[in-house]
Design a protein around this motif. Structure first.
Motif, PDB file in Angstrom:
ATOM      1  N   LEU A  79       0.826  -1.203   0.000  1.00  0.00           N
ATOM      2  CA  LEU A  79       0.000   0.000   0.000  1.00  0.00           C
ATOM      3  C   LEU A  79       0.862   1.255   0.000  1.00  0.00           C
ATOM      4  N   VAL A  80       1.985   1.210   0.713  1.00  0.00           N
ATOM      5  CA  VAL A  80       2.913   2.336   0.687  1.00  0.00           C
ATOM      6  C   VAL A  80       3.522   2.475  -0.708  1.00  0.00           C
ATOM      7  N   GLY A  81       3.797   1.339  -1.364  1.00  0.00           N
ATOM      8  CA  GLY A  81       4.335   1.388  -2.717  1.00  0.00           C
ATOM      9  C   GLY A  81       3.400   2.102  -3.671  1.00  0.00           C
ATOM     10  N   GLY A  82       2.106   1.837  -3.552  1.00  0.00           N
ATOM     11  CA  GLY A  82       1.141   2.538  -4.388  1.00  0.00           C
ATOM     12  C   GLY A  82       1.115   4.033  -4.100  1.00  0.00           C
ATOM     13  N   SER A  83       1.210   4.404  -2.826  1.00  0.00           N
ATOM     14  CA  SER A  83       1.212   5.824  -2.450  1.00  0.00           C
ATOM     15  C   SER A  83       2.462   6.531  -2.944  1.00  0.00           C
ATOM     16  N   LEU A  84       3.601   5.839  -2.897  1.00  0.00           N
ATOM     17  CA  LEU A  84       4.842   6.430  -3.411  1.00  0.00           C
ATOM     18  C   LEU A  84       4.715   6.754  -4.896  1.00  0.00           C
ATOM     19  N   GLY A  85       4.105   5.852  -5.650  1.00  0.00           N
ATOM     20  CA  GLY A  85       3.908   6.105  -7.063  1.00  0.00           C
ATOM     21  C   GLY A  85       3.005   7.295  -7.316  1.00  0.00           C
ATOM     22  N   ALA A 218       3.225   1.496   8.142  1.00  0.00           N
ATOM     23  CA  ALA A 218       3.981   0.471   7.419  1.00  0.00           C
ATOM     24  C   ALA A 218       4.978  -0.230   8.335  1.00  0.00           C
ATOM     25  N   GLY A 219       5.663   0.539   9.185  1.00  0.00           N
ATOM     26  CA  GLY A 219       6.635  -0.055  10.101  1.00  0.00           C
ATOM     27  C   GLY A 219       5.989  -0.980  11.112  1.00  0.00           C
ATOM     28  N   LEU A 220       4.862  -0.552  11.671  1.00  0.00           N
ATOM     29  CA  LEU A 220       4.166  -1.394  12.651  1.00  0.00           C
ATOM     30  C   LEU A 220       3.619  -2.659  12.004  1.00  0.00           C
ATOM     31  N   ALA A 221       3.077  -2.535  10.776  1.00  0.00           N
ATOM     32  CA  ALA A 221       2.552  -3.715  10.087  1.00  0.00           C
ATOM     33  C   ALA A 221       3.672  -4.707   9.789  1.00  0.00           C
ATOM     34  N   THR A 222       4.816  -4.198   9.330  1.00  0.00           N
ATOM     35  CA  THR A 222       5.939  -5.077   9.010  1.00  0.00           C
ATOM     36  C   THR A 222       6.460  -5.778  10.247  1.00  0.00           C
ATOM     37  N   PHE A 223       6.681  -5.008  11.316  1.00  0.00           N
ATOM     38  CA  PHE A 223       7.202  -5.616  12.542  1.00  0.00           C
ATOM     39  C   PHE A 223       6.184  -6.581  13.146  1.00  0.00           C
ATOM     40  N   VAL A 397     -15.416  -5.889  -3.971  1.00  0.00           N
ATOM     41  CA  VAL A 397     -14.520  -5.050  -3.167  1.00  0.00           C
ATOM     42  C   VAL A 397     -14.588  -3.602  -3.627  1.00  0.00           C
ATOM     43  N   MET A 398     -14.459  -3.377  -4.936  1.00  0.00           N
ATOM     44  CA  MET A 398     -14.434  -2.007  -5.439  1.00  0.00           C
ATOM     45  C   MET A 398     -15.823  -1.374  -5.469  1.00  0.00           C
ATOM     46  N   GLY A 399     -16.855  -2.192  -5.621  1.00  0.00           N
ATOM     47  CA  GLY A 399     -18.204  -1.659  -5.635  1.00  0.00           C
ATOM     48  C   GLY A 399     -18.753  -1.346  -4.261  1.00  0.00           C
ATOM     49  N   ALA A 400     -18.060  -1.784  -3.214  1.00  0.00           N
ATOM     50  CA  ALA A 400     -18.531  -1.550  -1.846  1.00  0.00           C
ATOM     51  C   ALA A 400     -18.165  -0.166  -1.326  1.00  0.00           C
ATOM     52  N   VAL A 401     -17.348   0.574  -2.073  1.00  0.00           N
ATOM     53  CA  VAL A 401     -16.905   1.902  -1.624  1.00  0.00           C
ATOM     54  C   VAL A 401     -17.174   2.907  -2.731  1.00  0.00           C
ATOM     55  N   ASP A 402     -17.013   4.184  -2.407  1.00  0.00           N
ATOM     56  CA  ASP A 402     -17.169   5.220  -3.415  1.00  0.00           C
ATOM     57  C   ASP A 402     -16.120   5.053  -4.509  1.00  0.00           C
ATOM     58  N   SER A 403     -16.473   5.482  -5.722  1.00  0.00           N
ATOM     59  CA  SER A 403     -15.615   5.213  -6.876  1.00  0.00           C
ATOM     60  C   SER A 403     -14.220   5.809  -6.717  1.00  0.00           C
ATOM     61  N   GLU A 404     -14.100   6.978  -6.049  1.00  0.00           N
ATOM     62  CA  GLU A 404     -12.778   7.582  -5.913  1.00  0.00           C
ATOM     63  C   GLU A 404     -11.877   6.830  -4.943  1.00  0.00           C
ATOM     64  N   ARG A 405     -12.457   5.897  -4.187  1.00  0.00           N
ATOM     65  CA  ARG A 405     -11.651   5.114  -3.245  1.00  0.00           C
ATOM     66  C   ARG A 405     -11.521   3.656  -3.693  1.00  0.00           C
ATOM     67  N   ALA A 406     -11.931   3.372  -4.921  1.00  0.00           N
ATOM     68  CA  ALA A 406     -11.886   1.997  -5.425  1.00  0.00           C
ATOM     69  C   ALA A 406     -10.455   1.480  -5.491  1.00  0.00           C
ATOM     70  N   GLY A 407      -9.519   2.338  -5.889  1.00  0.00           N
ATOM     71  CA  GLY A 407      -8.122   1.911  -5.971  1.00  0.00           C
ATOM     72  C   GLY A 407      -7.561   1.535  -4.610  1.00  0.00           C
ATOM     73  N   VAL A 408      -7.872   2.325  -3.600  1.00  0.00           N
ATOM     74  CA  VAL A 408      -7.419   2.020  -2.237  1.00  0.00           C
ATOM     75  C   VAL A 408      -8.041   0.716  -1.766  1.00  0.00           C
ATOM     76  N   ALA A 409      -9.337   0.540  -2.041  1.00  0.00           N
ATOM     77  CA  ALA A 409     -10.030  -0.680  -1.628  1.00  0.00           C
ATOM     78  C   ALA A 409      -9.412  -1.912  -2.269  1.00  0.00           C
ATOM     79  N   SER A 410      -9.115  -1.815  -3.566  1.00  0.00           N
ATOM     80  CA  SER A 410      -8.496  -2.941  -4.257  1.00  0.00           C
ATOM     81  C   SER A 410      -7.105  -3.225  -3.687  1.00  0.00           C
ATOM     82  N   GLY A 411      -6.349  -2.165  -3.374  1.00  0.00           N
ATOM     83  CA  GLY A 411      -5.025  -2.352  -2.795  1.00  0.00           C
ATOM     84  C   GLY A 411      -5.071  -3.033  -1.446  1.00  0.00           C
ATOM     85  N   ILE A 412      -6.033  -2.654  -0.619  1.00  0.00           N
ATOM     86  CA  ILE A 412      -6.179  -3.296   0.688  1.00  0.00           C
ATOM     87  C   ILE A 412      -6.501  -4.769   0.527  1.00  0.00           C
ATOM     88  N   ASN A 413      -7.394  -5.094  -0.400  1.00  0.00           N
ATOM     89  CA  ASN A 413      -7.743  -6.491  -0.624  1.00  0.00           C
ATOM     90  C   ASN A 413      -6.553  -7.295  -1.119  1.00  0.00           C
TER      91      ASN A 413
END
Length: 525
Positions: A79-85, A218-223, A397-413
């Motif tokens: 998810l951090v990788g997507g945000s960096l891009g 990201a650090g807490l999730a990794t550890f 997954v993507m239809g359960a949230v608003d369209s502008e957050r579909a990318g985040v939802a897919s990334g979480i899944n």
């Protein structure tokens, strides 16, 4: 926003844009070949594990880390990788990920010992976390809505094909050259990707990606994930009550709890908890965690069973799994058509139950027998079940949230599915080791082996199916030990597959309870 140090290149503005007909095929080529690094690696390395274990004289828990360390960094940082891009440029971050992944792959292939191999796999995971989300993000930013679906469909089709070729190509290289050759597949693919990316892929950024990155999350999730997995793997030899095991798991669980608290309060969390207010989003992710946990465990332990117990060559073991991606590829378009008639809920429930039946079929065979009557039925049924699940799952997954957050939802899944495999391999590895040890003890007693020989075999039990009789014993004794070890591993494998079936059935229950029927969260977006 301009690139630092000069004027924007073609398409360097924030947001999406439409590529020209001359550029579009190059964008697809770069993203397809680049993402194939991860897809091929993810399937081919599993086939290489038995040969790797033999050459490096590794224990079963040592070999687990070859897979687990890669999955850890990939799942925690994707998810951090997507945000960096989004913030620094999708093309730029994608290219960095490809380069990092390739350098780490060469390190893996040249690693002189297990410690360096595991370290290189960790770097591979970081590279994968940059390139995997970048490939789809580049496609989404490069095509308008009228052409985006076809482009993503092309990408998905080639992704399935490369996943299918990975085990067969990897098995052939292992048999002809060495397990090390598997990691060098990535070098020519990366060279093509980087050349095309620099030459033809336009730069793009997220239109609102200006906030700070969620490094604390990201650090807490990794550890947290790493500490829990470490405790689970160590418990197979030290026991669950060992102080080191308890300390690691306690620290990991605490870090994961802190991760949830940080995400709830962060201004720009990598995993917005508000998305889970949707029953469908929560249900699909719970189902994903359970189903993909079983899938990750099955595809980890199956190559060991096929090669070390059933006597398959590396090529045959890779080919044995080939029907799975082929069936998924052939049936996914049909299953996507079910959404308009039935919504996502019914295919998710039915498909997951069928997948559970496939896991259960893996638990039926013993030692020996034809592939077509032993493991082929399980591969086919599992493939049919997953083909029913994949398209409806993504849509829900993507239809359960608003369209502008579909990318985040897919990334979480995506992150949930990878974390599920990470944890499942550790948990199922604990179950396999326990069942293996219990079965082996009884079989060694039944064969009336002398105390010295039994002690020598027991000293090698940490290698599980790779354990065998010590040097210097007669052929009859060696055969008896081999049969005992093989039967003991099958006992552990059966328990793992039945557990995977139980996880899948629990996933079906989660989908049936939480996912909405036809309507919001069930229609294509």
């Amino acid at each position: 926003m301009r690139d630092r140090g000069g004027p924007p290149r073609d398409g360097a503005e924030r947001g999406s844009h439409t590529v020209t007909p001359k550029i579009g095929p190059w964008v697809l080529l770069a993203t397809i070949v680049g993402s194939s690094l991860s897809f091929i690696d993810g399937t081919a390395v599993n086939v290489a594990l038995p040969a790797l274990q033999r050459d490096l004289r590794a224990t079963a828990s040592d070999v687990q880390w070859v897979i687990e360390i890669y999955a850890l960094f990939l799942s925690a940082l994707i998810l951090v990788g997507g945000s960096l891009g989004d913030q620094f440029g999708r093309r730029r971050v994608f290219a960095v990920g490809v380069g990092l992944f390739t350098v780490a792959s060469m390190w893996c292939g040249l690693a002189p010992n297990l410690g360096q191999l595991i370290a290189a796999r960790a770097i591979q995971g970081i590279g994968g976390a940059l390139l995997v989300p970048g490939s789809l993000a580049i496609i989404s930013a490069s095509y308008d809505e009228s052409h985006r679906g076809r482009a993503i469909g092309t990408w998905s089709g080639f992704a399935t094909m490369t996943s299918a070729l990975g085990p067969v190509l990897g098995g052939w290289l292992i048999q002809i050259v060495s397990w090390r050759a598997v990691f060098f597949i990535n070098v020519p693919l990366a060279a093509v990707t980087l050349a095309v990316t620099a030459w033809r892929v336009p730069e793009s950024r997220g239109p609102e990606a200006t906030g700070p990155l969620d490094w604390r999350g990201a650090g807490l999730a990794t550890f947290g994930l790493g500490a829990v997995v470490y405790g689970l793997i160590q418990s197979s030899t030290r026991g669950l009550t060992d102080p080191q095991v308890l300390s690691a798991m306690g620290a990991g669980l605490l870090a994961l709890l802190l991760f949830v608290l940080v995400e709830a309060r962060a201004a720009a969390p990598m995993m917005p908890l508000s998305l889970f207010q949707s029953r469908t989003f929560s249900g699909t992710n719970l189902m994903t965690f359970l189903l993909y946990g079983g899938l990750g465990g099955a595809f980890y332990f199956l190559p060991f069973n096929l090669q070390q117990v059933q006597g398959y060559s590396a090529v045959a073991a890779g080919a044995a799994m080939l029907p799975f991606p082929v069936i998924v590829f052939l049936l996914s378009r049909w299953s996507g058509g079910l959404l308009g008639k039935h919504g996502a809920k019914l295919p998710l429930v039915v498909g997951t139950v069928i997948a559970a039946s496939g896991f259960a079929l893996f638990a039926v065979p013993g030692v020996g027998g034809s592939y077509w009557t032993t493991y082929f039925p399980g591969v086919v049924v599992l493939g049919a079940g997953m083909a029913l699940v994949i398209a409806p799952l993504s849509t829900a997954v993507m239809g359960a949230v608003d369209s502008e957050r579909a990318g985040v939802a897919s990334g979480i899944n995506n992150a949930v599915s990878r974390a599920a495999g990470l944890l499942a391999i550790a948990v199922l590895g604990l179950l396999v080791a326990a069942a293996f040890n219990a079965s082996l003890d009884g079989r060694l007693v039944a064969h009336h082996l002398g105390p010295a020989l039994r002690h020598a075999v027991e000293a090698r039990r940490a290698r599980l199916a790779a354990a065998g009789a010590p040097a210097g014993v007669g052929s009859a004794v060696r055969l008896a030990v081999h049969q005992a070890v093989g039967a003991a591993y099958v006992a552990g494998f059966r328990l793992a597959m039945l557990t995977a079936a139980g996880l899948a059935l629990a996933g079906a229950c989660a989908a049936g309870w939480l996912v909405e029927g036809k309507g919001r969260g069930a229609q294509p977006v």
